[in-house]
Every structure is written in C-alpha cells, then in structure tokens.
Design a protein around this motif. Structure first.
Motif, PDB file in Angstrom:
ATOM      1  N   LYS A  60      38.442  68.039  36.054  1.00  0.00           N
ATOM      2  CA  LYS A  60      37.522  67.076  36.654  1.00  0.00           C
ATOM      3  C   LYS A  60      36.246  67.094  35.828  1.00  0.00           C
ATOM      4  CE  LYS A  60      37.320  66.909  41.130  1.00  0.00           C
ATOM      5  NZ  LYS A  60      37.890  65.565  41.419  1.00  0.00           N
ATOM      6  N   GLY A  61      35.986  65.995  35.139  1.00  0.00           N
ATOM      7  CA  GLY A  61      34.862  65.947  34.215  1.00  0.00           C
ATOM      8  C   GLY A  61      33.563  65.494  34.862  1.00  0.00           C
ATOM      9  N   LEU A  62      32.631  65.061  34.013  1.00  0.00           N
ATOM     10  CA  LEU A  62      31.281  64.718  34.443  1.00  0.00           C
ATOM     11  C   LEU A  62      31.115  63.246  34.794  1.00  0.00           C
ATOM     12  CD1 LEU A  62      29.327  66.674  31.666  1.00  0.00           C
ATOM     13  CD2 LEU A  62      29.951  67.483  33.963  1.00  0.00           C
ATOM     14  N   ASP A  63      32.102  62.426  34.454  1.00  0.00           N
ATOM     15  CA  ASP A  63      31.922  60.985  34.568  1.00  0.00           C
ATOM     16  C   ASP A  63      31.820  60.497  36.012  1.00  0.00           C
ATOM     17  OD1 ASP A  63      34.581  61.761  34.856  1.00  0.00           O
ATOM     18  OD2 ASP A  63      35.378  59.861  34.142  1.00  0.00           O
ATOM     19  N   ALA A  64      32.350  61.266  36.982  1.00  0.00           N
ATOM     20  CA  ALA A  64      32.320  60.822  38.375  1.00  0.00           C
ATOM     21  C   ALA A  64      31.074  61.290  39.124  1.00  0.00           C
ATOM     22  CB  ALA A  64      33.570  61.317  39.107  1.00  0.00           C
ATOM     23  N   LEU A  65      30.205  62.051  38.464  1.00  0.00           N
ATOM     24  CA  LEU A  65      29.032  62.592  39.140  1.00  0.00           C
ATOM     25  C   LEU A  65      27.975  61.520  39.402  1.00  0.00           C
ATOM     26  CD1 LEU A  65      28.345  65.960  37.252  1.00  0.00           C
ATOM     27  CD2 LEU A  65      29.377  65.669  39.520  1.00  0.00           C
ATOM     28  N   ALA A  66      27.360  61.597  40.586  1.00  0.00           N
ATOM     29  CA  ALA A  66      26.128  60.839  40.798  1.00  0.00           C
ATOM     30  C   ALA A  66      25.047  61.431  39.898  1.00  0.00           C
ATOM     31  CB  ALA A  66      25.713  60.940  42.262  1.00  0.00           C
ATOM     32  N   ALA A  67      24.048  60.601  39.549  1.00  0.00           N
ATOM     33  CA  ALA A  67      22.981  61.076  38.660  1.00  0.00           C
ATOM     34  C   ALA A  67      22.411  62.390  39.200  1.00  0.00           C
ATOM     35  CB  ALA A  67      21.890  60.029  38.557  1.00  0.00           C
ATOM     36  N   LYS A  75      19.966  69.702  43.081  1.00  0.00           N
ATOM     37  CA  LYS A  75      19.720  69.392  44.491  1.00  0.00           C
ATOM     38  C   LYS A  75      20.848  68.579  45.123  1.00  0.00           C
ATOM     39  CE  LYS A  75      15.554  68.233  45.733  1.00  0.00           C
ATOM     40  NZ  LYS A  75      14.226  67.536  45.784  1.00  0.00           N
ATOM     41  N   ASN A  76      21.445  67.651  44.400  1.00  0.00           N
ATOM     42  CA  ASN A  76      22.499  66.818  44.974  1.00  0.00           C
ATOM     43  C   ASN A  76      23.879  67.214  44.455  1.00  0.00           C
ATOM     44  OD1 ASN A  76      21.973  65.851  42.376  1.00  0.00           O
ATOM     45  ND2 ASN A  76      22.447  63.719  42.919  1.00  0.00           N
ATOM     46  N   LYS A  77      24.074  68.496  44.261  1.00  0.00           N
ATOM     47  CA  LYS A  77      25.377  69.016  43.826  1.00  0.00           C
ATOM     48  C   LYS A  77      26.450  68.620  44.833  1.00  0.00           C
ATOM     49  CE  LYS A  77      27.445  73.468  42.529  1.00  0.00           C
ATOM     50  NZ  LYS A  77      27.154  74.922  42.422  1.00  0.00           N
ATOM     51  N   PRO A  78      27.577  68.102  44.383  1.00  0.00           N
ATOM     52  CA  PRO A  78      28.611  67.655  45.323  1.00  0.00           C
ATOM     53  C   PRO A  78      29.311  68.835  45.989  1.00  0.00           C
ATOM     54  CG  PRO A  78      29.405  67.479  43.074  1.00  0.00           C
ATOM     55  CD  PRO A  78      27.950  67.857  42.982  1.00  0.00           C
ATOM     56  N   GLY A  79      30.126  68.536  46.998  1.00  0.00           N
ATOM     57  CA  GLY A  79      30.928  69.563  47.653  1.00  0.00           C
ATOM     58  C   GLY A  79      31.888  70.216  46.677  1.00  0.00           C
ATOM     59  N   ILE A  80      32.375  71.394  47.048  1.00  0.00           N
ATOM     60  CA  ILE A  80      33.149  72.201  46.113  1.00  0.00           C
ATOM     61  C   ILE A  80      34.391  71.472  45.603  1.00  0.00           C
ATOM     62  CG2 ILE A  80      34.470  73.374  47.941  1.00  0.00           C
ATOM     63  CD1 ILE A  80      34.194  75.948  46.159  1.00  0.00           C
ATOM     64  N   ARG A  81      34.989  70.626  46.393  1.00  0.00           N
ATOM     65  CA  ARG A  81      36.180  69.897  45.946  1.00  0.00           C
ATOM     66  C   ARG A  81      35.860  68.840  44.899  1.00  0.00           C
ATOM     67  NH1 ARG A  81      40.786  70.794  48.930  1.00  0.00           N
ATOM     68  NH2 ARG A  81      40.521  71.954  50.878  1.00  0.00           N
ATOM     69  N   GLU A  82      34.576  68.487  44.802  1.00  0.00           N
ATOM     70  CA  GLU A  82      34.160  67.469  43.833  1.00  0.00           C
ATOM     71  C   GLU A  82      33.417  68.069  42.641  1.00  0.00           C
ATOM     72  OE1 GLU A  82      35.311  64.493  44.192  1.00  0.00           O
ATOM     73  OE2 GLU A  82      36.220  65.144  46.081  1.00  0.00           O
ATOM     74  N   HIS A  83      33.292  69.382  42.592  1.00  0.00           N
ATOM     75  CA  HIS A  83      32.634  70.023  41.449  1.00  0.00           C
ATOM     76  C   HIS A  83      33.364  69.691  40.144  1.00  0.00           C
ATOM     77  CE1 HIS A  83      30.548  73.657  43.613  1.00  0.00           C
ATOM     78  NE2 HIS A  83      30.136  72.497  44.043  1.00  0.00           N
ATOM     79  N   PRO A  84      32.636  69.615  39.035  1.00  0.00           N
ATOM     80  CA  PRO A  84      33.313  69.626  37.736  1.00  0.00           C
ATOM     81  C   PRO A  84      34.186  70.875  37.613  1.00  0.00           C
ATOM     82  CG  PRO A  84      31.006  69.040  37.483  1.00  0.00           C
ATOM     83  CD  PRO A  84      31.170  69.483  38.909  1.00  0.00           C
ATOM     84  N   TRP A  85      35.324  70.718  36.946  1.00  0.00           N
ATOM     85  CA  TRP A  85      36.350  71.767  36.894  1.00  0.00           C
ATOM     86  C   TRP A  85      37.047  71.670  35.546  1.00  0.00           C
ATOM     87  CZ3 TRP A  85      37.920  75.910  39.619  1.00  0.00           C
ATOM     88  CH2 TRP A  85      39.239  76.340  39.539  1.00  0.00           C
ATOM     89  N   THR A  86      37.234  72.806  34.867  1.00  0.00           N
ATOM     90  CA  THR A  86      37.825  72.737  33.527  1.00  0.00           C
ATOM     91  C   THR A  86      39.319  72.431  33.553  1.00  0.00           C
ATOM     92  OG1 THR A  86      38.220  75.124  33.499  1.00  0.00           O
ATOM     93  CG2 THR A  86      36.149  74.334  32.544  1.00  0.00           C
ATOM     94  N   GLY A  87      39.983  72.710  34.673  1.00  0.00           N
ATOM     95  CA  GLY A  87      41.418  72.455  34.782  1.00  0.00           C
ATOM     96  C   GLY A  87      42.245  73.720  34.664  1.00  0.00           C
ATOM     97  N   THR A  88      43.328  73.786  35.437  1.00  0.00           N
ATOM     98  CA  THR A  88      44.273  74.896  35.385  1.00  0.00           C
ATOM     99  C   THR A  88      45.683  74.320  35.332  1.00  0.00           C
ATOM    100  OG1 THR A  88      44.474  75.045  37.795  1.00  0.00           O
ATOM    101  CG2 THR A  88      42.719  76.347  36.763  1.00  0.00           C
ATOM    102  N   ARG A  89      46.666  75.182  35.421  1.00  0.00           N
ATOM    103  CA  ARG A  89      48.051  74.704  35.438  1.00  0.00           C
ATOM    104  C   ARG A  89      48.342  73.852  36.670  1.00  0.00           C
ATOM    105  NH1 ARG A  89      51.347  77.377  31.753  1.00  0.00           N
ATOM    106  NH2 ARG A  89      50.222  78.964  30.570  1.00  0.00           N
TER     107      ARG A  89
END
Length: 229
Positions: free
Chosen positions: A67-74, A48-62
């Motif tokens: 972007k990991g899970l540590d910055a997520l709100a509960a 329900k409180n999924k962040p905006g697309i720029r703040e989504h977790p992301w595995t990383g590219t070149r």
C-alpha cells in the motif's frame, strides 16, 4: 542446491511449524541494514491526520499487498521545535518515513527510481519546511536461507492460518550476497514492513552529515546495532 524461502514454504504442512537450519551457520548480515529513527534527537514529529492502521502505508508481504503513498490525504505534519532542529529522517509508525530533501536526493543519486515520494510541508514552531514522505518502491525476495536459520510457522487467525517466516537465531536474517550491487534500498516480503539500506548508502549518509537514523541487522534479536547517524 541453492534454496530460497519459496522452496521451503511447501515443505511445511498447513498448521505446522518447522525450523530450517542454515547450511553455513554463524553468518551476520554486513551489507544491508534496517533503518529506524535515532531518538537521540529532540523534538516531536507528529502526523496529525494519520489514517487508521488498515490504511497505513505498507511495504507488502506474501499475504498483504503493498500500500503506497498515492491514496493518502495531504499529510498534516507538525514539529514541536524550531525548523533548525529538524533532522533528515523520522519514523511515522508506518512504512512511510519522513525524509529531508537532501536525503531524498542522496538516495536517488545512488539508486535512481528506488523511492516512492510524496512532498509534504512540516509546520515547525517558527515556520513551514518542505519535506517528504518516502518509502521503498522495491519489494524483493532477498533473504538467503542457506546463510540464516528460517522458521516457517502457521498461526491461527480466526478460522484461517496465517503463515509467517521468522528468524530463530539471534543473528537474524541474511540477504543474498549475490543481490544486484546497484541495489541500495528496498523492502523484503520476509522482513515485514521494514526499510533496508546498503552499507554504501549508510556510509554516503555519514559523509553527507545526514542525521536521524540508526541501523541494525535485520530481524536480529536482541538488536545488533550497526550505526547511529
């Protein structure tokens, strides 16, 4: 001489495009597969409180760092059915996947330290269930360009070029056969924002009765399906 994608990138001028053909054509990946949610299972799993697309977790590219899970709100997560209808694996539309405790333990037993995990609570119709957000902690350069076709192409984004690695052959990407046999789960900079599992992990999931996953050959199009769990 053994090639890597890093070797091929400088061979394409800025703004250009080039296809590098496999030295061994026709290979189809058989050890590592991309995982996704198997929609054969019912119920709506909703963050329900999924962040905006720029703040989504992301595995990383070149170009874009992990972007990991540590910055997520509960995470506030609901499930539209009773708790006994929950399966072991759900996609969230980001690099974070929702997995059961038993799937988390299975992965960690086979490949210790391979997961970043954030404990969550899922609110089902009849109560709350302890669950997990998870994503691979490894980010590798594992694609083997001697065994698959590689297209390196620059695409314009505003005033700058974005360099992309694509797979023009329907068989998709092939992972280096010499990748450490103790690795069973990871992300790759050239298989964008996907989670890869080994055949051994998939088979262990089958034997354990894990549900909610389907697997396909990475970057194959149309998708070459390997398994439904």
């Amino acid at each position: 001489m053994h090639r890597t994608i890093d070797d091929l990138l400088p061979l394409v001028p800025e703004g250009g495009s080039r296809i590098f053909k496999a030295r061994v054509p026709g290979v189809v990946e058989s050890r590592f597969f991309v995982v996704a949610f198997n929609h054969d299972y019912g119920g709506s799993f909703f963050w329900k409180n999924k962040p905006g697309i720029r703040e989504h977790p992301w595995t990383g590219t070149r170009d874009v760092p992990r972007k990991g899970l540590d910055a997520l709100a509960a995470p506030d997560v609901t499930f539209s059915c009773k708790a006994n209808k929950l399966v072991d694996f759900y996609s969230t539309g980001s690099a974070a996947y929702a997995i059961s405790g038993r799937l988390r333990d299975l992965i960690e037993d086979l490949d210790p330290g391979s997961l970043e995990v954030l404990p969550i609570t899922v609110k089902a119709k009849d109560g709350e269930v302890e669950y997990n957000f998870a994503m691979p902690s490894r980010l590798l350069r594992s694609v083997e360009p001697d065994l698959c076709d590689i297209q390196i192409v620059d695409e314009k984004l505003g005033s700058r070029w974005i360099r992309k690695v694509k797979y023009p052959n329907p068989n998709g990407a092939v992972i280096d056969p010499e990748l450490d046999p103790d690795i069973h789960t990871f992300a790759d900079v050239d298989v964008v924002n996907r989670w890869l599992w080994s055949r051994q992990l998939i088979d262990a999931g089958k034997q354990a009765g894990i549900k909610g996953v389907y697997t396909r050959v990475p970057e194959s199009y149309p998708a070459i399906i390997a398994d439904y769990l």
